[in-house]
Scaffold this motif. Structure first.
Motif, PDB file in Angstrom:
ATOM      1  N   MET A   1       0.814  -1.278  -0.137  1.00 30.62           N
ATOM      2  CA  MET A   1      -0.048   0.110  -0.075  1.00 30.62           C
ATOM      3  C   MET A   1       0.996   1.153  -0.006  1.00 30.62           C
ATOM      4  O   MET A   1       1.997   1.209   0.550  1.00 30.62           O
ATOM      5  CB  MET A   1      -0.944  -0.078   1.085  1.00 30.62           C
ATOM      6  N   ALA A   2       0.104   2.422  -0.471  1.00 33.24           N
ATOM      7  CA  ALA A   2       1.003   3.493  -0.649  1.00 33.24           C
ATOM      8  C   ALA A   2       1.121   4.144   0.577  1.00 33.24           C
ATOM      9  O   ALA A   2       0.111   3.984   1.627  1.00 33.24           O
ATOM     10  CB  ALA A   2       0.358   4.322  -1.603  1.00 33.24           C
ATOM     11  N   THR A   3       2.022   5.174   0.920  1.00 31.62           N
ATOM     12  CA  THR A   3       2.090   5.817   2.134  1.00 31.62           C
ATOM     13  C   THR A   3       2.186   7.234   1.913  1.00 31.62           C
ATOM     14  O   THR A   3       2.680   7.728   1.153  1.00 31.62           O
ATOM     15  CB  THR A   3       3.524   5.696   2.865  1.00 31.62           C
ATOM     16  N   ILE A   4       1.456   8.012   2.950  1.00 29.09           N
ATOM     17  CA  ILE A   4       1.603   9.568   2.837  1.00 29.09           C
ATOM     18  C   ILE A   4       2.700   9.823   3.766  1.00 29.09           C
ATOM     19  O   ILE A   4       2.887   9.482   4.731  1.00 29.09           O
ATOM     20  CB  ILE A   4       0.003  10.245   3.370  1.00 29.09           C
ATOM     21  N   VAL A   5       3.663  10.678   3.276  1.00 27.35           N
ATOM     22  CA  VAL A   5       4.916  10.799   3.792  1.00 27.35           C
ATOM     23  C   VAL A   5       5.262  12.464   4.354  1.00 27.35           C
ATOM     24  O   VAL A   5       6.300  12.667   4.856  1.00 27.35           O
ATOM     25  CB  VAL A   5       6.190  10.375   3.033  1.00 27.35           C
ATOM     26  N   ALA A   6       4.412  13.100   3.496  1.00 25.42           N
ATOM     27  CA  ALA A   6       4.695  14.757   3.812  1.00 25.42           C
ATOM     28  C   ALA A   6       3.335  15.434   3.574  1.00 25.42           C
ATOM     29  O   ALA A   6       2.750  15.047   2.733  1.00 25.42           O
ATOM     30  CB  ALA A   6       5.675  15.312   3.187  1.00 25.42           C
ATOM     31  N   ALA A   7       3.072  16.626   4.472  1.00 28.83           N
ATOM     32  CA  ALA A   7       1.817  17.431   4.019  1.00 28.83           C
ATOM     33  C   ALA A   7       2.267  18.666   4.383  1.00 28.83           C
ATOM     34  O   ALA A   7       2.873  19.063   5.412  1.00 28.83           O
ATOM     35  CB  ALA A   7       0.492  17.136   4.975  1.00 28.83           C
ATOM     36  N   MET A   8       2.337  19.872   3.301  1.00 32.58           N
ATOM     37  CA  MET A   8       2.583  21.159   3.381  1.00 32.58           C
ATOM     38  C   MET A   8       1.882  22.052   2.758  1.00 32.58           C
ATOM     39  O   MET A   8       1.334  21.817   1.886  1.00 32.58           O
ATOM     40  CB  MET A   8       4.403  21.067   3.051  1.00 32.58           C
ATOM     41  N   ALA A   9       2.067  23.372   2.924  1.00 35.18           N
ATOM     42  CA  ALA A   9       1.268  24.632   2.041  1.00 35.18           C
ATOM     43  C   ALA A   9       2.041  25.609   1.843  1.00 35.18           C
ATOM     44  O   ALA A   9       2.782  25.918   2.930  1.00 35.18           O
ATOM     45  CB  ALA A   9      -0.009  24.457   2.713  1.00 35.18           C
ATOM     46  N   MET A  10       2.031  26.201   0.763  1.00 32.16           N
ATOM     47  CA  MET A  10       2.485  27.445   0.604  1.00 32.16           C
ATOM     48  C   MET A  10       1.677  28.543  -0.416  1.00 32.16           C
ATOM     49  O   MET A  10       0.900  27.986  -0.986  1.00 32.16           O
ATOM     50  CB  MET A  10       3.911  27.350   0.251  1.00 32.16           C
ATOM     51  N   THR A  11       1.908  29.723  -0.153  1.00 35.65           N
ATOM     52  CA  THR A  11       1.556  30.673  -0.998  1.00 35.65           C
ATOM     53  C   THR A  11       1.967  30.458  -2.307  1.00 35.65           C
ATOM     54  O   THR A  11       3.198  30.295  -2.509  1.00 35.65           O
ATOM     55  CB  THR A  11       1.745  32.086  -0.428  1.00 35.65           C
ATOM     56  N   HIS A  12       1.208  30.707  -3.483  1.00 37.23           N
ATOM     57  CA  HIS A  12       1.812  30.577  -5.034  1.00 37.23           C
ATOM     58  C   HIS A  12       1.769  31.999  -5.588  1.00 37.23           C
ATOM     59  O   HIS A  12       1.825  32.041  -6.690  1.00 37.23           O
ATOM     60  CB  HIS A  12       1.192  29.363  -5.681  1.00 37.23           C
ATOM     61  N   SER A  13       1.728  33.121  -4.804  1.00 40.54           N
ATOM     62  CA  SER A  13       1.751  34.278  -5.624  1.00 40.54           C
ATOM     63  C   SER A  13       2.643  34.483  -6.662  1.00 40.54           C
ATOM     64  O   SER A  13       3.815  34.256  -6.326  1.00 40.54           O
ATOM     65  CB  SER A  13       1.651  35.700  -4.557  1.00 40.54           C
TER      66      SER A  13
END
Lengths: 279, 115
Positions: free
Chosen positions: A1-13
């Motif tokens: 099975m696949a694994t989630i290894v990171a979650a992040m967020a940033m502005t794309h302006s």
């Protein structure tokens, strides 16, 4: 099975690449420091693929037909689109896709009652190009771009984004492969692209929103951060934070805020966030 | 709800802008044959005139999607180095002087805080 290894967020302006120098020195340094840290953390997670949740700025779909979500299923992604390269001051880049996983998302989504449109050739504006420039500059990490409509009415609600995120999380974990998957949300924070308050940033809203992420109480965030509240803080732009709320469904507990800048020069509240604990 | 909900999803100018941004041949005609492009896409006279006059407020009032308005201005004035001082953005300051003053004040306050 696949694994989630990171979650992040940033502005794309677009200002983050197109007119970076227009911001005060302190903001430039802060943005470079925070994006460098995100890039290092992303590499340290050793992802086989990054799924980037952004939004279509009416580039891929005309206003008479805007799907809620669209998956890019190409074997290779090429950007920025011609009309955007000069504005973003970026030269053309190529990033491998992951067609098998992308097509699984579309088809398994349908079985889970999620209507996901797809494009074999997606065009890229700031939404994907700016974060890739900072986080995946050599195109070393294969990419699946997923765009949402958060600007042509009706705009979906935060509850809906979170629900879609939850379905995608279950679906990706069930993928019959060994892939290590990174989740990246792009967009926000407060801004009103092309509206009367084009040069405005709502710092108070941004700090309040980031504080909700730091508390990590998803229910409280969904209760308090309504679509109406986001629209008040900048119409047609702040709701890009729906992608952050979608990504939140891949996490539990508090987010770590790497940086926040009320960057009027880039015409957007600008932030970088990582979630240390994954769901 | 906010400004974005004022857009008229059925406005011919909104359809036209989608194609202009994806078609280099249409963009090449922007400065020399705007009227011809407008005719081909079935724009009304008020749509064409607001476009020709680069009138941000009228474009908003007609229901042009807010994303497209700065892009319309960039087609007239160029797209590179699109900072807040760019000539393309002067049309916003003319259309919304109150908002522009408030933003300038906030910018000054943020600059003071940064020092």
């Amino acid at each position: 099975m696949a694994t989630i290894v990171a979650a992040m967020a940033m502005t794309h302006s677009p200002g983050l690449t197109g007119w970076f120098d227009a911001a005060p020195k302190g903001q430039q340094e802060e943005a470079l420091r925070a994006t460098a840290e995100m890039r290092e953390r992303l590499a340290a997670a050793r992802p086989d693929v990054v799924i980037a949740f952004s939004n279509d700025h009416l580039l891929n779909w005309p206003i008479n037909n805007t799907p809620e979500y669209t998956v890019g299923i190409a074997a290779e992604h090429v950007g920025p689109a011609d009309w955007y390269d000069e504005w973003l001051a970026l030269s053309k880049y190529r990033i491998p896709g992951h067609p098998a996983l992308a097509r699984y998302i579309v088809n398994d989504g349908a079985r889970r009652r999620l209507a996901l449109a797809y494009l074999r050739e997606m065009k890229f504006d700031d939404g994907i190009s700016v974060p890739m420039h900072y986080l995946n500059p050599d195109g070393a990490i294969p990419l699946i771009p997923v765009t949402m409509n958060c600007t042509v009415p009706p705009i979906p609600t935060p509850e809906r984004a979170y629900q879609v995120g939850s379905v995608l999380r279950d679906m990706l974990k069930a993928y019959p492969g060994k892939e290590r998957i990174a989740i990246l949300a792009t967009g926000g924070l407060s801004h009103e692209p092309g509206g009367p308050r084009y040069f405005w940033v709502d710092e108070e809203f941004d700090l309040w929103f980031l504080d909700l992420l730091k508390k990590g109480d998803h229910e409280a965030l969904l209760r308090d951060c309504t679509l109406e509240r986001m629209e008040e803080a900048g119409s047609g732009g702040t709701a890009e934070l729906l992608s952050w709320i979608l990504a939140m469904a891949f996490t539990t507990g508090p987010a770590e805020v790497l940086a926040y800048m009320p960057a009027i020069a880039w015409r957007s509240g600008t932030g970088m966030v990582v979630w240390p604990t994954l769901a | 709800m906010g400004n974005v909900e004022r857009c008229d999803k059925t406005l011919p100018l909104n359809e036209m802008m989608f194609h202009v941004r994806r078609d280099a041949a249409l963009r090449a005609r922007w400065l020399t044959d705007l009227e011809g492009i407008a005719r081909e896409f079935g724009l009304s006279a008020p749509e064409y005139e607001a476009l020709r006059d680069k009138d941000v407020r009228r474009l908003h009032d007609l229901g042009v999607h807010q994303y497209y308005v700065p892009q319309i201005l960039r087609l007239f004035y160029g797209a590179s180095a699109n900072a807040n001082s760019h000539p393309a953005l002067e049309a916003y300051k003319r259309a919304y002087p109150k908002e522009a003053v408030a933003s300038a004040r906030l910018q000054a306050e943020l600059d003071r805080r940064a020092r």
